[in-house]
Design a protein around this motif. Structure first.
Motif, PDB file in Angstrom:
ATOM      1  N   CYS B  87       1.042  -1.305   0.352  1.00 24.25           N
ATOM      2  CA  CYS B  87       0.257  -0.076  -0.440  1.00 24.25           C
ATOM      3  C   CYS B  87       0.828   1.300  -0.265  1.00 24.25           C
ATOM      4  CB  CYS B  87      -0.827   0.051   1.139  1.00 24.25           C
ATOM      5  SG  CYS B  87      -2.171   1.354   1.780  1.00 24.25           S
ATOM      6  N   SER B  90       1.462   3.167   3.259  1.00 24.33           N
ATOM      7  CA  SER B  90       2.424   2.703   4.771  1.00 24.33           C
ATOM      8  C   SER B  90       3.569   3.010   3.899  1.00 24.33           C
ATOM      9  CB  SER B  90       1.973   0.995   4.786  1.00 24.33           C
ATOM     10  OG  SER B  90       2.513   0.276   3.238  1.00 24.33           O
ATOM     11  N   THR B 122      -4.939  -5.173   5.226  1.00 23.46           N
ATOM     12  CA  THR B 122      -3.383  -4.258   4.856  1.00 23.46           C
ATOM     13  C   THR B 122      -2.945  -3.820   6.169  1.00 23.46           C
ATOM     14  OG1 THR B 122      -3.046  -4.735   2.730  1.00 23.46           O
ATOM     15  CG2 THR B 122      -1.571  -2.823   4.058  1.00 23.46           C
ATOM     16  N   PRO B 124      -3.911  -3.090   9.624  1.00 21.43           N
ATOM     17  CA  PRO B 124      -3.234  -3.856  10.688  1.00 21.43           C
ATOM     18  C   PRO B 124      -2.270  -5.048  10.115  1.00 21.43           C
ATOM     19  CG  PRO B 124      -5.190  -4.446  10.231  1.00 21.43           C
ATOM     20  CD  PRO B 124      -4.732  -3.743   8.770  1.00 21.43           C
ATOM     21  N   ASN B 125      -1.749  -5.376   8.973  1.00 21.77           N
ATOM     22  CA  ASN B 125      -0.129  -5.259   9.112  1.00 21.77           C
ATOM     23  C   ASN B 125       0.700  -5.230   9.157  1.00 21.77           C
ATOM     24  OD1 ASN B 125      -1.314  -7.680   6.167  1.00 21.77           O
ATOM     25  ND2 ASN B 125      -1.021  -8.470   8.385  1.00 21.77           N
ATOM     26  N   TRP B 126       0.551  -3.489   8.761  1.00 23.86           N
ATOM     27  CA  TRP B 126       1.239  -2.395   8.528  1.00 23.86           C
ATOM     28  C   TRP B 126       1.574  -2.283   9.905  1.00 23.86           C
ATOM     29  CZ3 TRP B 126      -0.684   3.161   6.680  1.00 23.86           C
ATOM     30  CH2 TRP B 126       0.497   3.639   6.955  1.00 23.86           C
ATOM     31  N   ASN B 128       1.509  -3.301  12.231  1.00 22.28           N
ATOM     32  CA  ASN B 128       2.353  -4.557  13.162  1.00 22.28           C
ATOM     33  C   ASN B 128       3.921  -4.048  13.038  1.00 22.28           C
ATOM     34  OD1 ASN B 128       2.465  -7.462  14.511  1.00 22.28           O
ATOM     35  ND2 ASN B 128       0.240  -7.208  13.299  1.00 22.28           N
ATOM     36  N   ILE B 129       3.764  -3.607  12.025  1.00 22.20           N
ATOM     37  CA  ILE B 129       5.661  -2.750  12.347  1.00 22.20           C
ATOM     38  C   ILE B 129       5.475  -1.354  12.134  1.00 22.20           C
ATOM     39  CG2 ILE B 129       6.779  -1.532  10.062  1.00 22.20           C
ATOM     40  CD1 ILE B 129       5.913  -3.370   7.828  1.00 22.20           C
TER      41      ILE B 129
END
Lengths: 320, 381
Positions: B87, B90, B122, B124-126, B128-129
């Protein structure tokens, strides 16, 4: 009935499914993860497929429903797998699994009792124990044989899986590596790893490292609560949104297995693994552990693995 | 005070309130309130009730692209091993955070991160970073969407909201007042009602879509604040008094994200002979807060966001919005950064010019290809 399953979040305890591995045919779904795009194509074009079950756990899998919505003559079920893995999520997941059972019963006009599910849980415990036993011997066996055996098992009805022999040739230990990734559709990659003189001593693949981490199913009154609890207790997928826990478990295993390096395999446009890679690579770099990345376009692509792995093996030699 | 303030004064106040904590203006001053970084469809009424300041990294990425600075940020993100296939929001913000730079600096550092999946998985994945970067708690709110048992979904979401409240009460040392949350939900509803009038005005009045693409910002950033409600009521009045549009022009529906890097947020130069009469993007924050109590209202609003709906429902809603706009054709933007919206245009009954673009990365668009497609649709019409 031949129901194609995309994910290890689909409990095999409820009914037989065929784990999707690879697709060879026309590809015309761009910009999504190749594994998902190929799954969609398989369901659309393969007349032997009676149904499809898939989770809604990533942006690519969220699109599956849109592509399969016009299929009327097959069982198409989107499993709402929780994005969390705590007790709140387990409760919801149990309800969702119950819905899945009801949908199967209604569509196929079959019976799936709680007792049937309990029996299947017992069989899965036996099957998983067998795979776990092989996993513990990874440094001595041919990894490609091991994965091939698992993939072959996952195509069979559960009754035929239990006690299925997993013949794996013994090998000399090469440079030990840890393998990270989603379902390894193209098994030539496993061959390529070993041809490069590398030995996989651990992994977190859904069909291997994550499968063997599943706790045993206990006999339970509420089979769906038990299914949910067990599946959410396994090692995490990046789709479950706890990268920190993934890093901690993987780094512990990498250390324990004394892996000299990490091979990270992912599909292009697979965002859970791409985001995970961004933090995983840094964690490895901080620990001085070399890492290489292989990016795949679809389930048949090998991402030029032979070249990448050869170079990586040389790097590991030099760093030793 | 708000009765005396003009539209421009309210706009300036809302902007100042939001950006004053950013590093360019804060100059090292720490925020007085606890800070949360949230995704676009977070139940901010809960945070507002606990006096938590909330910031939207996605929204700031749009600002970065609008300022022409996204390429450097994207390059930095890629150097930092976050693929540009991911994305654009992000990648852009990760670049900002790595370089510690942005047109307004960077947002105040978070005490908590809250991510939802009612727009995409996407985010929630971001997040996490971000959690790894800032070592702060990450709360993921899981919204099951439309399919499945509604009662089970509502119970699940309600429990998560209660748990969110509990965690934020611990963070702030404050106790939530649910009647105040209800008031804030009312504010959000009124802001949305005023916004919907603005969207309707676009069908027949001489209104540039840029005004709405930019104007929606406070519906995203601060919809539950009383000043936001006032802002949109004034904007609605203003829009309803604009001259009638030239109805002889072909009417286009912008189906997809705005192009944030573009000065007009859409391809105005390729649509000079048309009128853009609507866009789905500007309807996404028209949340439905119906329900008998706070938890049901939050469930209905945040579980049934547009990108969390089934294809069938999306088609129905989109068809309705397009029909109301009177559009003759759609410019469908297949946004490289948003796979979830990629399928929104499937099965729609309207001629479409389908363009591949990215909402953040200006280099992704093939302008000649876009011209060809729009010329083709003109010839068809």
């Amino acid at each position: 009935m031949r129901i194609l399953s995309l994910s290890s979040f689909v409990p095999e305890a409820i009914c037989d499914t065929v784990r999707f591995t690879q697709y060879s045919g026309e590809r015309n779904i761009p910009l999504y993860c190749g594994y998902v795009a190929d799954f969609i194509s398989q369901v659309q074009h393969d007349e032997s497929v009676d149904g499809a079950i898939f989770p809604k756990t990533c942006d690519s899998s969220r699109s599956i429903r849109s592509y399969l919505d016009n299929i009327r003559d097959k069982f198409v079920y989107e499993l709402i797998v929780p994005a969390r893995h705590d007790k709140l999520a387990a409760s919801y997941y149990a309800a969702e699994l119950r819905n899945y059972r009801e949908a199967l019963v209604k569509h196929f006009q079959i019976e799936i009792t709680d007792e049937t599910i309990r029996t299947r849980m017992g069989m899965l415990n036996a099957r998983n124990a067998q795979v776990r036993n092989m996993y513990k011997q990874l440094e001595k066996i041919r990894y490609a044989d091991y994965l091939k055996a698992i993939h072959a098992m996952l195509q069979l009805p559960l009754e035929e899986q239990v006690g299925q022999s997993m013949d794996c040739a013994e090998v000399e230990m090469g440079k030990p590596v840890y393998l990270v990734g989603s379902f390894l559709a193209n098994l030539t990659l496993a061959d390529a790893i070993e041809k490069a003189g590398l030995t996989v001593v651990g992994d977190n693949l859904p069909e291997s490292g994550r499968l063997v981490s599943l706790p045993e199913y206990a006999p339970a009154d509420d089979v769906f609560a038990e299914l949910a609890k067990v599946h959410l207790s396994a090692r995490l997928s990046p789709t479950q949104n706890n990268f920190q826990e993934i890093l901690e478990r993987d780094m512990a295993e990498i250390e324990r297995s004394q892996a000299a390096g990490v091979v990270f395999v992912m599909q292009k446009y697979c965002e859970p693994y791409q985001y995970l890679y961004a933090v995983y690579e840094k964690e490895l770099a901080a620990r001085g552990i070399p890492c290489t990345k292989i990016m795949l376009a679809d389930t048949e692509d090998d991402g030029r693995a032979a070249l990448v792995l050869e170079t990586f093996a040389e790097l590991l030699e030099v760093s030793a | 005070m708000s009765e005396e303030m003009s539209f421009n004064e309210i706009q300036a106040q809302l902007m100042m309130d939001y950006y004053m904590g950013f590093s360019k203006y804060a100059r090292g001053r720490k925020p007085e309130k606890k800070v949360a970084w949230v995704t676009s469809f977070t139940p901010i009424e809960i945070l507002e009730a606990l006096d938590i300041a909330y910031y939207y990294p996605e929204s700031y990425a749009a600002v970065v692209a609008a300022s022409g600075k996204e390429q450097k940020m994207l390059e930095q993100s890629e150097a930092n091993e976050l693929s540009l296939d991911c994305c654009g929001y992000s990648c852009c913000i990760e670049g900002c955070l790595e370089l510690q730079k942005g047109p307004r600096g960077i947002p105040p550092l978070p005490d908590v991160l809250i991510a939802t999946n009612n727009q995409c998985n996407t985010l929630p994945n971001w997040w996490n970073i971000l959690a790894k970067r800032y070592h702060v708690p990450l709360i993921v709110l899981d919204y099951p969407g439309e399919r499945g048992n509604r009662e089970a979904a509502m119970a699940y979401v309600k429990t998560q909201h209660e748990d969110l409240i509990h965690q934020l009460e611990k963070l702030t040392g404050k106790t939530i007042d649910l009647s105040y949350v209800n008031e804030l939900i009312e504010n959000s509803s009124k802001s949305i009602a005023a916004w919907n009038r603005i969207v309707k005005s676009m069908h027949t009045r001489e209104i540039s879509p840029t005004e709405l693409f930019d104007g929606i910002v406070f519906l995203i950033l601060s919809r539950c604040k009383p000043l936001t409600q006032k802002f949109y009521e004034l904007m609605a009045q203003d829009m309803e008094e604009k001259p009638l549009a030239d109805m002889s022009k072909k009417k286009a529906f912008w189906l997809g994200y705005p192009l944030w890097y573009h000065p007009k947020r859409y391809l105005e130069e390729l649509l000079a002979d048309c009128r853009v009469v609507g866009s789905n993007y500007i309807t996404w924050w028209s949340l439905d807060y119906s329900g008998v109590d706070v938890f049901e209202r939050l469930f209905n609003a945040y579980n049934y966001t547009f990108l969390n709906l089934s294809q069938k429902t999306r088609n129905r809603k989109l068809q309705q919005v397009i029909q109301e706009s009177g559009a003759d054709f759609a410019v469908t933007v297949h946004n490289k950064s948003c796979k979830c919206d990629y399928v929104s245009a499937r099965g729609l009954n309207i001629p479409q010019a389908e363009l591949a673009a990215d909402m953040i990365d200006r280099n992704f668009l093939d302008i000649e290809d876009a011209k060809r497609k729009l010329d083709l649709i003109r010839s068809i019409l």
